[in-house]
Design an enzyme around this catalytic site. Structure first.
Site, short mmCIF file in Angstrom:
data_model
loop_
_atom_site.label_atom_id
_atom_site.label_comp_id
_atom_site.label_asym_id
_atom_site.label_seq_id
_atom_site.Cartn_x
_atom_site.Cartn_y
_atom_site.Cartn_z
N LYS A 73 0.72 -1.20 -0.19
CA LYS A 73 -0.12 -0.01 -0.08
C LYS A 73 0.76 1.30 -0.15
CE LYS A 73 -3.86 -2.37 2.34
NZ LYS A 73 -4.55 -2.67 3.41
N GLN A 123 -4.57 -1.46 9.65
CA GLN A 123 -4.54 -2.78 9.09
C GLN A 123 -5.15 -3.76 9.68
OE1 GLN A 123 -3.42 -3.37 5.77
NE2 GLN A 123 -3.96 -5.51 6.38
N ASP A 159 -11.23 2.92 4.07
CA ASP A 159 -11.24 1.45 3.89
C ASP A 159 -12.88 1.47 3.64
OD1 ASP A 159 -9.40 -0.41 3.44
OD2 ASP A 159 -9.02 -0.79 5.53
#
Ligand code: NDP
Length: 283
Positions: free
Chosen positions: A53, A97, A120
């Site tokens: 990422k 994460q 997200d």
């Protein structure tokens, strides 16, 4: 034989487009769009995802920093950090994460992220907006699935779509997105009695069950478009999807490979969401 949907190439095109948007943003506001990724502990798979990422952001001209916290970090400490990032005007996106270590209250942590910075798309506020059909920040993998269909010029409106899996992460959001685009959607799960009976009526199949080879050619309609979200690691270390590629590709008109299909789109959509968040915060 089915046409291969090259997610890697499509994601590359999207990342190139985002790099242009990021350059224009930086020119206009004098700062780069900024994403902060929080990694708790040192789970090897999470470390790889986070590095990927960060690299993709840097390549696209997005300022990305990974904040690495020890596995013993407490929920309250993590909430404190998120509070600071929420208040920092230069931070446009925050990503925690997953999975978090078991002692951390994952829901509390995700709910603490400012929905405007929730790249997200997991915050209940954004999930609710998705339900209403007006979310700016939508979950990356489902959004990547829809983008693949659009870029392959697959007609969605009026088609029968079947989604295998009903998780909050993939199954439910992708079903809502297909519904918004006027598909007739059936959602299957582990209690579905006859999966093949449902799938044989579907023009579009999204498989997100995490079960290697669950969907086989005999369960499919001729000419179906197949998106395989599954990432399953086999004993020999190889990665395979939820769709049995060999038999399914003989029936389908289009199919995503695993790896190289839906996977690369997830990161591309994370970059997209970071840009959308940055632009909305500066509008
Ligand atoms: P979950 O385990 O949260 O959900 C799996 C879903 O599949 C559940 O709804 C479950 O049903 C359903 N299911 C399980 N077995 C069957 C079956 N035999 N028939 C029909 N449905 C079944 O997984 P996720 O949604 O998080 O992920 C799904 C897959 O996608 C995984 O392989 C994951 O690694 C991959 N993934 C890939 C990403 C990418 O970037 N490409 C990103 C995210 C995930 P029930 O609800 O009844 O238990």
């Amino acid at each position: 034989m089915a046409t291969l949907i090259d997610g890697k190439a499509i994601a590359k095109d999207i990342r190139r487009e985002i790099a242009k948007e990021a350059a224009a943003f930086t020119e206009k506001y004098g700062v780069k769009p900024c994403l902060k990724v929080i990694l708790v502990g040192d789970d090897p798979a999470s470390c790889i995802y986070v590095n990927n990422k960060q690299k993709a952001c840097e390549k696209a001209g997005i300022d990305a920093e990974t904040l690495r916290l020890g596995a013993e970090t407490k929920t309250e400490e993590l909430l404190g950090l998120i509070g600071k990032l929420n208040a920092d005007k230069l931070v446009n996106g925050i990503l925690v994460q997953l999975p978090l270590p078991a002692h951390i209250d994952e829901k509390k942590v995700l709910d603490a992220i400012n929905p405007e910075k929730d790249v997200d798309g997991f915050h209940p506020m954004n999930a609710g907006k998705l339900l209403e059909g007006e979310a700016l920040l939508e979950p990356c993998t489902p959004k990547g699935c829809i983008e693949l269909l659009k870029r392959m010029n697959v007609e969605i409106a009026g088609k029968n779509a079947a989604v295998v899996g009903r998780s909050n992460l993939v199954g439910k959001p992708v079903a809502l997105m297909l519904l918004r685009l006027n598909a007739t959607v059936t959602v299957c799960h582990s209690k579905t009695k006859d999966l093949g009976d449902v799938l044989r009526r579907a023009d579009i199949v999204v498989a997100a069950a995490g079960k290697p080879g669950l969907v086989t050619g005999d369960m499919l309609k001729d000419g179906a478009v197949l998106l395989d979200v599954g990432i399953n690691r086999l004993e020999d270390g190889s990665i395979t999807g939820d769709i049995d590629f060999e038999s399914a590709s003989k029936r389908a008109s289009m199919i995503t490979p695993v790896p190289g299909g839906v996977g690369p789109m997830t990161i591309a959509m994370l970059l997209k969401n970071t840009m959308l968040a940055a632009e909305a915060q500066n509008a």
